[in-house]
Each structure stands twice: as C-alpha cells, then as structure tokens.
Design a protein around this motif. Structure first.
Motif, short mmCIF file in Angstrom:
data_model
loop_
_atom_site.label_atom_id
_atom_site.label_comp_id
_atom_site.label_asym_id
_atom_site.label_seq_id
_atom_site.Cartn_x
_atom_site.Cartn_y
_atom_site.Cartn_z
N UNK A 74 -41.69 -8.95 -18.04
CA UNK A 74 -43.01 -8.55 -17.77
C UNK A 74 -43.14 -7.82 -16.47
N UNK A 75 -42.11 -7.84 -15.46
CA UNK A 75 -41.82 -7.09 -14.46
C UNK A 75 -41.53 -5.58 -14.43
N UNK A 76 -40.99 -5.19 -15.84
CA UNK A 76 -40.46 -3.85 -16.08
C UNK A 76 -41.68 -2.94 -16.24
N UNK A 77 -41.77 -1.96 -16.09
CA UNK A 77 -42.68 -0.91 -15.99
C UNK A 77 -42.98 -0.22 -17.63
N UNK A 78 -43.37 -1.38 -18.48
CA UNK A 78 -43.42 -0.81 -19.93
C UNK A 78 -44.69 -1.08 -20.58
N UNK A 79 -45.32 -0.44 -21.27
CA UNK A 79 -46.63 -0.79 -21.92
C UNK A 79 -46.28 -2.05 -22.59
N UNK A 80 -47.63 -2.59 -22.95
CA UNK A 80 -47.39 -4.13 -23.72
C UNK A 80 -46.93 -3.70 -24.93
N UNK A 81 -47.21 -2.57 -25.85
CA UNK A 81 -47.13 -2.27 -26.91
C UNK A 81 -45.34 -1.87 -27.00
N UNK A 82 -44.79 -1.38 -26.04
CA UNK A 82 -43.30 -1.52 -25.96
C UNK A 82 -42.48 -2.78 -25.76
N UNK A 83 -43.14 -3.71 -25.34
CA UNK A 83 -42.23 -4.98 -24.92
C UNK A 83 -41.55 -5.61 -25.99
N UNK A 84 -41.92 -5.64 -27.34
CA UNK A 84 -41.12 -5.90 -28.19
C UNK A 84 -39.70 -5.16 -28.43
N UNK A 85 -39.83 -3.91 -28.34
CA UNK A 85 -38.64 -3.04 -28.46
C UNK A 85 -37.69 -3.19 -27.24
N UNK A 86 -38.51 -3.32 -26.09
CA UNK A 86 -37.52 -3.64 -24.83
C UNK A 86 -36.76 -4.90 -25.11
N UNK A 87 -37.43 -5.94 -25.38
CA UNK A 87 -36.70 -7.26 -25.59
C UNK A 87 -35.53 -7.08 -26.59
#
Length: 77
Positions: A23-36
């Motif tokens: 959650x500290x990374x500068x990504x939109x909520x909608x992108x977090x699954x992909x980032x994970x």
C-alpha cells in the motif's frame, strides 16, 4: 505498462527505503492485484522477499543494486 512501472518503482524503493509494503507503492487501487502478482514473480526470481506485510530485498537485489548498509539495515531487520 504496469510491469515496467512496477519493476522501476520496486527497485527504486528498495534502493532508497530498503523495504516497503504494497500500500506504500504509488499505484491505483485497481492496479494492486496486478502489482502483487508481479511482486510474486520478482520473489520467485530472488529480487524481493516477503516478510509479513513488508517486501524486502532478495539476494539478487542485494547483490546487483549494491545496497548500502543503511538500506540493508532498514530492509533486513
């Protein structure tokens, strides 16, 4: 592209901060699954390691990013 942005952000954050939570990374909520998912692939390749909610440098990041003592102390405690 999300993969490239994630790589750049993760490596820069490891270099400057030593560790981070998703959650500290500068990504939109909608992108977090992909980032994970990308973080899990980075973990498979030894770039990062997950420690609870924190992501820390893996062996490859420590070696190739030449992390200084302060980053390693922050990221490895």
């Amino acid at each position: 592209m999300l993969v490239d942005e994630t790589w750049e952000t993760v490596l820069a954050t490891l270099k400057t901060e030593g560790e981070f939570s998703l959650d500290e990374l500068p990504f939109e909520q909608s992108e977090l699954v992909g980032v994970w998912k990308i973080l899990r692939r980075l973990e498979d390749k030894n770039w990062v390691q997950q420690d609870g909610e924190l992501w820390k440098p893996g062996a490859k990041a420590q070696m190739l990013l030449e992390l200084d003592g302060s980053s390693l102390e922050n990221g490895q405690n």
